[in-house]
Structures are given as structure tokens and as C-alpha cells.
Design a protein around this motif. Structure first.
Motif, short mmCIF file in Angstrom:
data_model
loop_
_atom_site.label_atom_id
_atom_site.label_comp_id
_atom_site.label_asym_id
_atom_site.label_seq_id
_atom_site.Cartn_x
_atom_site.Cartn_y
_atom_site.Cartn_z
N ALA A 7 -18.87 -30.00 -32.85
CA ALA A 7 -20.07 -30.74 -33.24
C ALA A 7 -19.87 -32.24 -33.10
O ALA A 7 -18.80 -32.77 -33.41
N ASN A 11 -24.73 -33.85 -29.44
CA ASN A 11 -24.39 -32.65 -28.68
C ASN A 11 -24.67 -32.84 -27.19
O ASN A 11 -25.18 -31.98 -26.51
N SER A 15 -18.84 -32.69 -27.54
CA SER A 15 -18.92 -31.29 -28.01
C SER A 15 -19.28 -30.34 -26.87
O SER A 15 -18.81 -29.21 -26.82
N SER A 35 -21.50 -25.18 -29.44
CA SER A 35 -21.56 -26.59 -29.80
C SER A 35 -22.96 -26.93 -30.29
O SER A 35 -23.93 -26.24 -29.96
N THR A 38 -25.94 -33.00 -34.99
CA THR A 38 -26.76 -33.27 -36.16
C THR A 38 -28.10 -33.90 -35.77
O THR A 38 -29.09 -33.75 -36.47
N LEU A 67 -27.34 -28.48 -35.13
CA LEU A 67 -26.39 -27.83 -36.04
C LEU A 67 -27.10 -27.57 -37.35
O LEU A 67 -27.11 -28.41 -38.25
N THR A 80 -15.28 -31.34 -35.57
CA THR A 80 -16.14 -32.50 -35.32
C THR A 80 -15.43 -33.42 -34.34
O THR A 80 -14.21 -33.38 -34.19
#
Length: 134
Positions: A7, A11, A15, A35, A38, A67, A80
Motif C-alpha cells: 500500500a 497506488n 505498490s 496492492s 488510501t 485500500l 506500506t
């Protein structure tokens, strides 16, 4: 089957590279990667698409994902990607952080270096967990 989520905020870079490299190198009977971000972007960064294509990995049609709690529930491990305070925390999920720079807008040689760092970290994780494809 173990599921790892990589993450970052959008993205659209780190990721995505990690998910693709993990799934290329992992034993599909043991582990898989997903993947998400936020605040997902609309597309994968063009410089990331270019350097991954150099390895034969096509991210052109990949769409960044959110996510969400539901998305995170399918995972055993959250990694992360150096997003600092914007990195997600999912209660009850084991988390690791790989502090890597964002490739967005960087010259291709820097994006390649980030890609290669991610590949090294993925190989180390797969080796440590005995998930490496044989």
C-alpha cells in the motif's frame, strides 16, 4: 495461501511495482500480492509503466484501487511503501514499512533504481518466508 497487500497513497507507483514483482517471483500455491492506496490515482504513473515494461511486466491497463477495510480483510500482511503519516494502519494486520521514495515525476534512471530496490526487498521477503517460486 498467504496474501500480502502493498500500500501507498495513490497506488500508482511503488505498490504497483511491488505487487507485480511479488506475483512474478512468488510460488502461486503459497502466496500472492495485491496492492491498493488510501487515495488512489486514476492511472499508474507513466514512468512506472515504462520501467516495468523493461522487465516484460505490463501495467498499462492496471487501475489503482482503494485500500478499504473490506479489501484489507483478505490480507495476512500489509507492507506500506514509505508514505509516512499517510500510510494506512489496519488494526489486527501485521504491518511492515519499506521507506522508499515516490517515483512520480522522477527521471527514468531513478525510477529504475526504486524498482530494483523493491525487487530486492521482494526477493528477500519471499526467501525469508519460503514463498519463492522454484
Amino acid at each position: 495461501m498467504t496474501t500480502v497487500i502493498f500500500a501507498c497513497v495513490h497506488n500508482a507507483g511503488r505498490s504497483q511495482m511491488a505487487e507485480a514483482l511479488f506475483n512474478l517471483l512468488a510460488d502461486p500455491g503459497k502466496a500472492r500480492a495485491l496492492s491498493a492506496g488510501t487515495r488512489p490515482g486514476r492511472t499508474v504513473h507513466p514512468e512506472v509503466v515504462l520501467v516495468m515494461a523493461e522487465l516484460g511486466i505490463d501495467l498499462e491497463a492496471v487501475t489503482p484501487k482503494l485500500l478499504s477495510d473490506d479489501f484489507a480483510r483478505q490480507a495476512n500482511l500489509l507492507i506500506t511503501m514509505g508514505c509516512g503519516d499517510a500510510c494506512p494502519h489496519i488494526p489486527g494486520l501485521v504491518r511492515d514499512d519499506w521507506p522508499l521514495p515516490d517515483p512520480k515525476g522522477r527521471p527514468l534512471d531513478e525510477v529504475r533504481a526504486i524498482r530494483d530496490q523493491i525487487r530486492s526487498r521482494v526477493i528477500a521477503l519471499l526467501t525469508r518466508q519460503d514463498w519463492l517460486r522454484t
